[in-house]
Write a protein that holds these residues in place. Structure first.
Motif, PDB file in Angstrom:
ATOM      1  N   ASP A 564       0.825  -1.203   0.000  1.00  9.13           N
ATOM      2  CA  ASP A 564       0.000   0.000   0.000  1.00  9.13           C
ATOM      3  C   ASP A 564       0.862   1.257   0.000  1.00  9.13           C
ATOM      4  N   LEU A 565       2.056   1.170   0.591  1.00  2.19           N
ATOM      5  CA  LEU A 565       2.954   2.325   0.644  1.00  2.19           C
ATOM      6  C   LEU A 565       3.647   2.573  -0.689  1.00  2.19           C
ATOM      7  N   LEU A 566       3.707   1.550  -1.538  1.00  2.00           N
ATOM      8  CA  LEU A 566       4.335   1.702  -2.847  1.00  2.00           C
ATOM      9  C   LEU A 566       3.339   2.124  -3.909  1.00  2.00           C
ATOM     10  N   ALA A 567       2.053   1.981  -3.602  1.00  2.00           N
ATOM     11  CA  ALA A 567       1.024   2.271  -4.606  1.00  2.00           C
ATOM     12  C   ALA A 567       0.817   3.761  -4.805  1.00  2.00           C
ATOM     13  N   SER A 568       1.164   4.568  -3.819  1.00  2.00           N
ATOM     14  CA  SER A 568       0.936   6.012  -3.885  1.00  2.00           C
ATOM     15  C   SER A 568       2.255   6.749  -4.096  1.00  2.00           C
ATOM     16  N   LYS A 569       2.255   7.699  -5.030  1.00  9.21           N
ATOM     17  CA  LYS A 569       3.445   8.508  -5.264  1.00  9.21           C
ATOM     18  C   LYS A 569       3.796   9.345  -4.038  1.00  9.21           C
ATOM     19  N   ASP A 570       2.791   9.651  -3.221  1.00 14.95           N
ATOM     20  CA  ASP A 570       3.027  10.488  -2.047  1.00 14.95           C
ATOM     21  C   ASP A 570       3.858   9.766  -0.991  1.00 14.95           C
ATOM     22  N   THR A 571       3.822   8.439  -0.982  1.00 15.67           N
ATOM     23  CA  THR A 571       4.523   7.693   0.067  1.00 15.67           C
ATOM     24  C   THR A 571       5.670   6.826  -0.454  1.00 15.67           C
ATOM     25  N   LYS A 572       5.664   6.484  -1.744  1.00 14.29           N
ATOM     26  CA  LYS A 572       6.609   5.506  -2.270  1.00 14.29           C
ATOM     27  C   LYS A 572       8.059   5.915  -2.054  1.00 14.29           C
ATOM     28  N   ASP A 573       8.441   7.096  -2.534  1.00 16.41           N
ATOM     29  CA  ASP A 573       9.849   7.491  -2.486  1.00 16.41           C
ATOM     30  C   ASP A 573      10.354   7.602  -1.051  1.00 16.41           C
ATOM     31  N   GLU A 574       9.538   8.205  -0.199  1.00 13.44           N
ATOM     32  CA  GLU A 574       9.970   8.375   1.191  1.00 13.44           C
ATOM     33  C   GLU A 574      10.057   7.030   1.907  1.00 13.44           C
ATOM     34  N   PHE A 575       9.112   6.131   1.604  1.00  7.90           N
ATOM     35  CA  PHE A 575       9.141   4.792   2.193  1.00  7.90           C
ATOM     36  C   PHE A 575      10.409   4.051   1.786  1.00  7.90           C
ATOM     37  N   LEU A 576      10.703   4.024   0.483  1.00 13.92           N
ATOM     38  CA  LEU A 576      11.885   3.303   0.009  1.00 13.92           C
ATOM     39  C   LEU A 576      13.166   3.910   0.568  1.00 13.92           C
ATOM     40  N   ALA A 577      13.223   5.245   0.621  1.00 16.48           N
ATOM     41  CA  ALA A 577      14.428   5.895   1.146  1.00 16.48           C
ATOM     42  C   ALA A 577      14.648   5.526   2.612  1.00 16.48           C
ATOM     43  N   SER A 578      13.578   5.506   3.397  1.00 18.49           N
ATOM     44  CA  SER A 578      13.705   5.158   4.820  1.00 18.49           C
ATOM     45  C   SER A 578      14.094   3.698   5.000  1.00 18.49           C
ATOM     46  N   VAL A 579      13.492   2.807   4.199  1.00 16.97           N
ATOM     47  CA  VAL A 579      13.834   1.385   4.290  1.00 16.97           C
ATOM     48  C   VAL A 579      15.303   1.170   3.946  1.00 16.97           C
ATOM     49  N   GLN A 580      15.791   1.865   2.923  1.00 21.80           N
ATOM     50  CA  GLN A 580      17.199   1.723   2.547  1.00 21.80           C
ATOM     51  C   GLN A 580      18.114   2.182   3.678  1.00 21.80           C
ATOM     52  N   ARG A 581      17.812   3.327   4.276  1.00 22.98           N
ATOM     53  CA  ARG A 581      18.675   3.841   5.335  1.00 22.98           C
ATOM     54  C   ARG A 581      18.642   2.939   6.567  1.00 22.98           C
ATOM     55  N   LEU A 582      17.457   2.508   6.951  1.00 22.05           N
ATOM     56  CA  LEU A 582      17.355   1.639   8.117  1.00 22.05           C
ATOM     57  C   LEU A 582      17.939   0.261   7.831  1.00 22.05           C
ATOM     58  N   GLY A 583      17.672  -0.264   6.645  1.00 20.71           N
ATOM     59  CA  GLY A 583      18.217  -1.568   6.295  1.00 20.71           C
ATOM     60  C   GLY A 583      19.729  -1.577   6.284  1.00 20.71           C
ATOM     61  N   ALA A 584      20.329  -0.459   5.870  1.00 19.06           N
ATOM     62  CA  ALA A 584      21.786  -0.394   5.757  1.00 19.06           C
ATOM     63  C   ALA A 584      22.472  -0.166   7.096  1.00 19.06           C
ATOM     64  N   LYS A 585      21.817   0.563   8.021  1.00 18.14           N
ATOM     65  CA  LYS A 585      22.552   1.032   9.193  1.00 18.14           C
ATOM     66  C   LYS A 585      21.918   0.708  10.545  1.00 18.14           C
TER      67      LYS A 585
END
Length: 661
Positions: A564-585
């Protein structure tokens, strides 16, 4: 300066002591685990093909890349198979390995088809385009870097560099091993990308053959983050281990010890090392025959928690297992294969596992006959079963006629001491052999979890069990949960029981969950500043030195249906960016993600998510491609549903039955 090789890095990732002892005794160590007998032959053929691409037959100079796909593939496969014939003529020992040679031929055909697909419809003849595409083979690279232990010079040899066009490159590794080496292969190709960066940017790719071809393309930024986060620190540690081999820690993969080529040296140097060779693993659960000929399963009781002991299988299940063994052996005999079952069958809650071996003949005969055996079990006896292999082991997993259930409470009782020792640990369920399947969020190989499973697979139940297991033996001051439930049905039944351990109320709004992720990123950065002030690097070290009131809890964010977070342009980029940062560190900061979806396709699970979710759990999915997305391997499409799962927690893929909370 300490000189290291990429092969040594692979060994250190498996077992630091094997690497250190290999250097100390000047032994080149190659683990037999996952090794391919003909992998080196494939590499030689691919290398010769690339080296001779300037001398292709004349018809390749006129054959256009716009020719039919089958014609292109047949032409390139023919060249590769001619190289195989040359290889067989040079080495007569291949005549004793006909089935392995067949596998090698299939791998070369798959490689030829891959090359044909990559060069199709590019401007020029097949010869011209192949010369440009095969930019390099067996390319030697070096990288010099500074570490706290001194300067390290890393060297290696890249299998191939491909050039899809004049402005882009790919660093490619060929693998004829199964998925059990996936983590090592990813580390290797990520390092090679970094080592090439002085000359060119290259996308890291793994081509895994056998049977068929599976292409793994790593997202470049995620690969670079992994090198910075995990591999560069490892190189510094390896330099220290070279100077002091006795300081190298033990591997977490004790399954490697029985086949370790440096076992004797390890035992001599490390008094804490290696159990006796003939001892079963600590978690082995071996049945034994009774005087009456039936199979009895021993009852194991957890220390201090007899109420959590595993109950022995009932007589009906044992009798069913005995009948299954007889049928399997007879069905193989009907196919002309002399199969036998040397180990008693393992009786799980929903499956009976039978390990099949051969009295004589090729293992390929067993593999080929298994198709008919499974068919006759289903058609003649009404038994649904799967056939699988784990290295050299071949097993048949058959459904029980009257399946049992797996309850979470007894499993937690059996694991009470282990769960109490550190926050972040939990139990997923029970494996095929009746042992609890454990997971630890503080372990780098399972610090974040990706869960995929279709409707009815048991995903929501599994999420509730994970949440319950995390808090069972830990106080709220050490573990805090954040729950996102867009469907409003996953966590409602357990919210009250989890109350003291909830950092905030259950979130039902997808957009609001992005704010939770943003807050966790800020919390992570704040924690690392506090760690730096205290000169520590990890939450456990910080808490060990802190006063009781100043200790930091681990935060675990569980999101059901994150698509559901990837379906909306309003949330997709911010969701992916946060997942990448948290996943990495975030692992060392004590912040962990558990992301679940019922649509585990490539669109829902982009590389940015998959690369950063180190632990992977697949329940039943619609098709094999979905299983590949979650696990990097097929098989989840054949699961039974209702909690039947495959889990990769960093060591190997394990089948288990999820527990009911």
């Amino acid at each position: 300066m300490t000189a290291l090789t990429v092969t040594e890095v692979r060994n250190a990732l498996r077992c630091p002591r094997v690497f250190a002892l290999g250097r100390r005794f000047s032994k080149r160590v190659v683990f037999p685990v996952g090794a391919s007998a003909l992998g080196s032959a494939f590499h030689r053929i691919a290398d010769r093909f690339a080296a001779n691409v300037t001398q292709l037959p004349k018809r390749f100079e006129t054959l256009p890349t716009s020719a039919p796909a089958d014609e292109l593939a047949d032409a390139i496969e023919g060249l590769l198979l001619r190289q195989l014939v040359h290889e067989l003529d040079r080495n007569p020992t291949y005549r004793s390995m006909p089935s392995e040679v067949d596998d090698l031929a299939e791998a070369l055909r798959a490689y030829g088809g891959y090359l044909a697909q990559r060069i199709a419809r590019r401007p020029g003849s097949v010869a011209d385009v192949l010369r440009r595409f095969l930019h390099g083979a067996e390319v030697t690279v070096q990288w010099e870097l500074s570490t706290p232990a001194g300067t390290v010079q890393l060297s290696g040899r890249i299998d191939a560099i491909h050039a899809p066009d004049e402005h882009s490159y790919e660093v490619v590794e060929y693998k004829l091993t199964d998925e059990s080496t996936e983590e090592l292969d990813r580390a290797q190709v990520a390092l090679y990308r970094r080592m090439l960066q002085r000359d060119r940017e290259a996308v890291p790719i793994i081509l895994r053959f056998g049977p068929g071809l599976v292409t793994t393309r790593l997202e470049p930024q995620a690969a670079d983050d992994w090198v910075e986060r995990e591999l560069i620190p490892l190189l510094g540690e390896m330099a220290g281990w070279v100077a002091k081999p006795e300081s190298a820690p033990a591997t977490k993969r004790t399954d490697l010890c029985p086949s370790c080529p440096l076992r004797a040296e390890c035992v001599a140097l490390h008094r804490d090392a290696v159990p006796p060779r003939d001892d079963p693993p600590a978690n082995a659960y071996r049945p034994r025959p009774s005087p009456t000929g039936d199979v009895e399963l021993p009852t194991r009781e957890a220390p201090g928690a007899p109420e959590g002991a595993r109950a022995p299988a009932d007589r009906d299940a044992l009798a069913e297992a005995s009948r299954l063994v007889e049928r399997v052996v007879q069905l193989y005999a009907d196919q002309g294969v002399e199969a036998t079952v040397r180990q008693p069958p393992r009786v799980g809650s929903r499956l009976i596992r039978v390990e099949v071996t051969l009295n004589r003949g090729s293992i390929k005969e067993l593999d080929r006959a298994s198709v008919d055996v499974l068919h006759h079990l289903e058609a003649d006896h009404g038994i649904s079963a799967d056939y699988a292999h784990f290295g050299a082991r071949r097993v048949i997993d058959a459904q029980r006629s009257k399946p049992g259930s797996v309850r979470l409470s007894p499993l937690l009782g059996r694991c009470r001491e282990w769960l109490s020792a550190r926050p972040g640990r939990f139990v997923l369920g029970e494996d095929v052999e009746g042992e609890p399947l454990r997971a630890d969020l503080s372990d780098p190989t399972s610090c974040h979890l990706l869960i995929g499973g279709t409707t009815g697979s048991g995903k929501s139940v599994l999420l509730r069990s994970i949440a319950a297991g995390l808090v069972q033996y830990q106080p709220p001051s050490l573990i805090q949960l954040m729950l996102v439930d867009p469907k409003r049905v996953t966590f409602g039944s357990v919210e009250a029981g989890l109350g003291p351990h909830l950092a905030r109320p259950v979130c039902f709004d997808a957009a609001e969950s992005v704010g939770i992720l943003t807050d966790l990123v800020a919390e992570m950065e704040d924690r690392y500043q506090r760690f730096a002030a205290q000169r520590v690097e990890h939450i456990d070290d910080f808490n060990a030195a802190a006063a009781a009131n100043d200790r930091l809890p681990r935060y675990v964010l569980l999101i059901d249906e994150f698509q559901d977070l990837l379906a909306s342009k309003d949330t997709k980029d911010e969701f992916l960016a946060s997942v990448q940062r948290l996943g990495a560190k975030a692992r060392a900061a004590g912040i962990h993600l558990v992301l679940a979806t019922q649509h585990p396709d490539r669109k829902t699970v982009p590389a940015a998510i998959k690369v950063n979710m180190t632990g992977k759990i697949a329940l039943k999915v619609h098709q094999a491609t979905d299983s590949l997305v979650v696990l990097g391997a097929r098989g989840a499409e054949k699961l039974l549903g209702n909690g039947d799962l495959l889990a990769d927690l960093g060591r190997s893929i394990v089948r288990a039955q999820g527990a009911l909370p």
